[in-house]
Scaffold this active site. Sequence first.
Site, PDB file in Angstrom:
ATOM      1  CE  LYS A  93      87.515 -18.501  41.389  1.00  0.00           C
ATOM      2  NZ  LYS A  93      88.493 -18.306  40.313  1.00  0.00           N
ATOM      3  N   GLY A 122      82.233 -16.616  38.015  1.00  0.00           N
ATOM      4  CA  GLY A 122      82.447 -15.922  36.737  1.00  0.00           C
ATOM      5  C   GLY A 122      81.334 -14.963  36.364  1.00  0.00           C
ATOM      6  CE  LYS A 193      84.689 -20.389  41.557  1.00  0.00           C
ATOM      7  NZ  LYS A 193      84.463 -21.412  40.539  1.00  0.00           N
TER       8      LYS A 193
END
Length: 387
Positions: A93, A122, A193
Amino acid sequence: MKVGLFGFGVVGRGIFDIIETKKTSDLKKIEVKKALVSSIRGRNLGILTIDPQEIIQDKEIDTVVEVMGGIDPAYGYIVASLKAGKNVVTANKAVVAEHFKEFVELARINKVKFYYEPSVCGGVPIIEGLKKVRKIDEVSEIGGIFNGTTNFILDKMTKYSAEFEETLKEAQEKGYAESDPSADIDGIDILRKIMISSSIAFDFLVPEKEVSVFGIRNILKIDIDYFKEKNKIVKLIALGKKKEDKYICCVEPVAFNSDEVEASVPENFNIAFLKGESIGELKFFGQGAGKYPTGNAGVQDLIDILEEKQYEYPEFNNRLIKDPSLVVGKYYIRTKKRINEIMIDLIDTQEKIKDYNIYTTKNITNEKMHNILKEINDKNVFFVRIN
Ligand code: HSE
């Protein structure tokens, strides 16, 4: 499909194991030819190499998976692989958040594919979900619980009335938190994220400096107990919102009513939600980290490449302007300091618990909350948006 792995740690090994089971017809078509490691010493596995060029220059390897983490040397390996005409999948990321546009451009120029599902939550298929929804809908909201370590800590603190330090230790012992847990507890992992997922959701490359972040480093049992009494549960939330040509992204603790879905997300699980015009609200629940869940997301990307699924290069066509008024709420603030006259107009209630001043604000923006933080100037302050 012949694959080269950059990295053979937890996730790399997970990807290798899933492929090697050859359980499905798709998996039978994938072979891991080489895996880059820092040292082969003591390991008896023919695919291992310490020379990245053995992967980059191998004409038979058509696809690489980068699972090293960090910016360097991962960035260089991704760029070299794209330039060498290889598809790239990454679970990293940090490098995607920093070089997203460049990777997409290089993939386009070299007519290869760039996939990054395992980099966001994930095993939770939020990127795939977003891509599907966006084929029909504008996405107005994206977010959720994007970090398993902090959810584990908050869940334990809530269930066992525990203090932060002891639960952080437990998270480290269980292998959830890094030995330096800053990226998790300060919200940096979540920042990356939400930058990646909002960029896809809003077709706009979110600049890091426009995302405000406040983590849970300062949370105490007092805070958890305060909300428990009110039947609320604190979670660390990533949020991206878009309305017309305005947007906002932030990471902050939020208190949910105990009957809300987010409130019941246990242990180190993640939940990701999005809102689309016609699909309405969607939620994806699962493991946001770990050998096999993250490995599975990486292998899913490999299978998409193998099946020659139509690939849409993200264009980031929108020019959005940050609008703090898109996130407004009442905030809880705990500090040993006092809120001065400049800010007192924003305060609704005030009480004393032990040595602390507990304030709740009137409805204010997340940006105003950060202004109050600067004014208070207390390195131990903690705040929560009350949902
Ligand atoms: N440390 C992260 C988490 C996983 O706890 O969710 C990798 O992003």
